[in-house]
Design a protein around this motif. Structure first.
Motif, PDB file in Angstrom:
ATOM      1  N   HIS A  86      85.723 -43.542 -35.481  1.00 42.68           N
ATOM      2  CA  HIS A  86      85.264 -43.892 -36.718  1.00 42.68           C
ATOM      3  C   HIS A  86      86.246 -43.128 -37.672  1.00 42.68           C
ATOM      4  N   GLN A  87      87.487 -44.016 -37.890  1.00 42.87           N
ATOM      5  CA  GLN A  87      88.601 -43.521 -38.472  1.00 42.87           C
ATOM      6  C   GLN A  87      88.407 -42.715 -39.988  1.00 42.87           C
ATOM      7  N   MET A  88      87.728 -43.269 -40.813  1.00 46.18           N
ATOM      8  CA  MET A  88      87.408 -42.768 -42.007  1.00 46.18           C
ATOM      9  C   MET A  88      86.586 -41.461 -41.849  1.00 46.18           C
ATOM     10  N   ASP A  89      85.780 -41.209 -41.053  1.00 48.97           N
ATOM     11  CA  ASP A  89      85.066 -39.994 -40.933  1.00 48.97           C
ATOM     12  C   ASP A  89      85.815 -39.057 -40.486  1.00 48.97           C
ATOM     13  N   ARG A  90      86.472 -39.332 -39.278  1.00 45.68           N
ATOM     14  CA  ARG A  90      87.342 -38.248 -38.629  1.00 45.68           C
ATOM     15  C   ARG A  90      88.351 -37.937 -39.405  1.00 45.68           C
ATOM     16  N   PHE A  91      89.025 -38.882 -40.308  1.00 43.19           N
ATOM     17  CA  PHE A  91      90.109 -38.487 -41.195  1.00 43.19           C
ATOM     18  C   PHE A  91      89.758 -37.398 -42.001  1.00 43.19           C
ATOM     19  N   GLY A 115     104.590 -34.126 -42.585  1.00 41.87           N
ATOM     20  CA  GLY A 115     103.263 -33.484 -42.180  1.00 41.87           C
ATOM     21  C   GLY A 115     102.579 -34.455 -41.402  1.00 41.87           C
ATOM     22  N   ILE A 116     102.392 -34.100 -40.182  1.00 40.31           N
ATOM     23  CA  ILE A 116     101.356 -34.960 -39.196  1.00 40.31           C
ATOM     24  C   ILE A 116      99.999 -34.063 -39.204  1.00 40.31           C
ATOM     25  N   VAL A 117      99.019 -34.972 -40.036  1.00 40.00           N
ATOM     26  CA  VAL A 117      97.889 -34.442 -40.597  1.00 40.00           C
ATOM     27  C   VAL A 117      96.581 -34.782 -39.425  1.00 40.00           C
ATOM     28  N   THR A 118      96.870 -35.729 -38.744  1.00 40.70           N
ATOM     29  CA  THR A 118      95.784 -35.942 -37.690  1.00 40.70           C
ATOM     30  C   THR A 118      96.074 -37.335 -36.976  1.00 40.70           C
ATOM     31  N   ASN A 119      95.492 -37.295 -35.701  1.00 46.78           N
ATOM     32  CA  ASN A 119      95.766 -38.386 -34.792  1.00 46.78           C
ATOM     33  C   ASN A 119      94.385 -38.672 -34.292  1.00 46.78           C
ATOM     34  N   LEU A 120      94.106 -40.062 -34.424  1.00 46.74           N
ATOM     35  CA  LEU A 120      92.794 -40.414 -33.966  1.00 46.74           C
ATOM     36  C   LEU A 120      93.007 -41.455 -32.997  1.00 46.74           C
ATOM     37  N   TYR A 121      91.821 -41.291 -32.064  1.00 48.25           N
ATOM     38  CA  TYR A 121      91.832 -42.368 -30.994  1.00 48.25           C
ATOM     39  C   TYR A 121      91.461 -43.577 -31.511  1.00 48.25           C
ATOM     40  N   GLU A 122      91.784 -44.791 -31.110  1.00 52.02           N
ATOM     41  CA  GLU A 122      91.584 -46.195 -31.681  1.00 52.02           C
ATOM     42  C   GLU A 122      90.017 -46.383 -32.058  1.00 52.02           C
ATOM     43  N   ARG A 123      89.307 -45.692 -30.994  1.00 52.41           N
ATOM     44  CA  ARG A 123      87.636 -46.272 -31.048  1.00 52.41           C
ATOM     45  C   ARG A 123      87.008 -45.128 -31.869  1.00 52.41           C
ATOM     46  N   PHE A 134      95.997 -43.594 -33.547  1.00 56.36           N
ATOM     47  CA  PHE A 134      96.826 -43.702 -35.010  1.00 56.36           C
ATOM     48  C   PHE A 134      96.922 -42.414 -35.336  1.00 56.36           C
ATOM     49  N   LEU A 135      98.387 -42.365 -35.913  1.00 56.19           N
ATOM     50  CA  LEU A 135      99.010 -41.156 -36.331  1.00 56.19           C
ATOM     51  C   LEU A 135      98.958 -41.329 -37.823  1.00 56.19           C
ATOM     52  N   HIS A 136      98.497 -40.134 -38.593  1.00 57.83           N
ATOM     53  CA  HIS A 136      98.418 -40.279 -39.889  1.00 57.83           C
ATOM     54  C   HIS A 136      99.286 -39.009 -40.387  1.00 57.83           C
ATOM     55  N   TRP A 137     100.095 -39.363 -41.407  1.00 53.68           N
ATOM     56  CA  TRP A 137     101.081 -38.404 -41.827  1.00 53.68           C
ATOM     57  C   TRP A 137     101.526 -38.417 -43.466  1.00 53.68           C
ATOM     58  N   TRP A 138     102.023 -37.495 -43.957  1.00 56.99           N
ATOM     59  CA  TRP A 138     102.353 -37.762 -45.374  1.00 56.99           C
ATOM     60  C   TRP A 138     103.714 -36.835 -45.519  1.00 56.99           C
ATOM     61  N   ARG A 139     104.293 -37.190 -46.524  1.00 61.04           N
ATOM     62  CA  ARG A 139     105.535 -36.376 -46.890  1.00 61.04           C
ATOM     63  C   ARG A 139     105.171 -35.280 -47.508  1.00 61.04           C
ATOM     64  N   MET A 156     115.346 -32.490 -42.276  1.00 57.01           N
ATOM     65  CA  MET A 156     113.729 -32.904 -42.146  1.00 57.01           C
ATOM     66  C   MET A 156     113.093 -32.182 -40.962  1.00 57.01           C
ATOM     67  N   ALA A 157     112.039 -31.994 -41.124  1.00 54.53           N
ATOM     68  CA  ALA A 157     111.240 -31.314 -39.963  1.00 54.53           C
ATOM     69  C   ALA A 157     109.807 -31.940 -39.853  1.00 54.53           C
ATOM     70  N   ILE A 158     109.417 -31.680 -38.798  1.00 54.45           N
ATOM     71  CA  ILE A 158     108.199 -32.242 -38.719  1.00 54.45           C
ATOM     72  C   ILE A 158     107.139 -31.125 -38.550  1.00 54.45           C
ATOM     73  N   ARG A 159     106.015 -31.428 -39.251  1.00 52.68           N
ATOM     74  CA  ARG A 159     104.962 -30.085 -39.255  1.00 52.68           C
ATOM     75  C   ARG A 159     103.835 -30.738 -38.893  1.00 52.68           C
ATOM     76  N   VAL A 160     103.213 -30.032 -37.887  1.00 53.42           N
ATOM     77  CA  VAL A 160     101.841 -30.529 -37.262  1.00 53.42           C
ATOM     78  C   VAL A 160     100.658 -29.830 -37.583  1.00 53.42           C
ATOM     79  N   HIS A 161     100.004 -30.182 -38.688  1.00 51.72           N
ATOM     80  CA  HIS A 161      98.936 -29.421 -39.067  1.00 51.72           C
ATOM     81  C   HIS A 161      97.875 -28.964 -38.085  1.00 51.72           C
ATOM     82  N   GLU A 162      97.043 -28.037 -38.478  1.00 51.12           N
ATOM     83  CA  GLU A 162      96.319 -27.581 -37.387  1.00 51.12           C
ATOM     84  C   GLU A 162      95.335 -28.637 -36.618  1.00 51.12           C
ATOM     85  N   ALA A 163      94.464 -29.467 -37.634  1.00 51.20           N
ATOM     86  CA  ALA A 163      93.599 -30.530 -36.994  1.00 51.20           C
ATOM     87  C   ALA A 163      94.633 -31.359 -36.094  1.00 51.20           C
TER      88      ALA A 163
END
Length: 102
Positions: A92-97, A82-90, A70-75, A1-8
């Motif tokens: 707006h999660q949905m818009d930034r995601f 795949g680490i798709v994004t990481n968002l600061y707690e404050r 908040f760290l968002h990932w998927w297999r 298993m490898a961890i892939r960090v996406h561009e965003a």
């Protein structure tokens, strides 16, 4: 298993590092980023508690909290994480995601 960090996610990691370095110093920035990557590795070992993405995000992925982010990932299809994004707690999660994931 490898961890892939996406561009965003990579761009956000750079921003976290710069922000932390500028406000708290080089040592704290390195500690925080090292901790983030240890948390990424914790996905596979299940040492982090990840939850499914909310249905309104429209993806089948997971997220967990690391300190103030908040760290968002998927297999990925090959089994890697795949680490798709990481968002600061404050943020707006949905818009930034949606912006980061497209």
């Amino acid at each position: 298993m490898a961890i892939r960090v996406h561009e965003a996610a990579s761009l956000r990691l750079d921003g976290i590092c710069r922000y932390t370095r500028d406000r708290r110093g080089e040592a704290q920035a390195e500690t925080y980023i090292t901790g983030l990557f240890a948390a990424f590795e914790g996905i596979e070992t299940r040492s982090v508690v990840a939850r499914p993405e909310p249905a309104e995000f429209g993806v089948e992925g997971h997220f967990f909290r690391y300190e103030r982010h908040f760290l968002h990932w998927w297999r990925l299809s090959n089994g890697d994480v795949g680490i798709v994004t990481n968002l600061y707690e404050r943020m707006h999660q949905m818009d930034r995601f949606r912006h980061d994931v497209g």
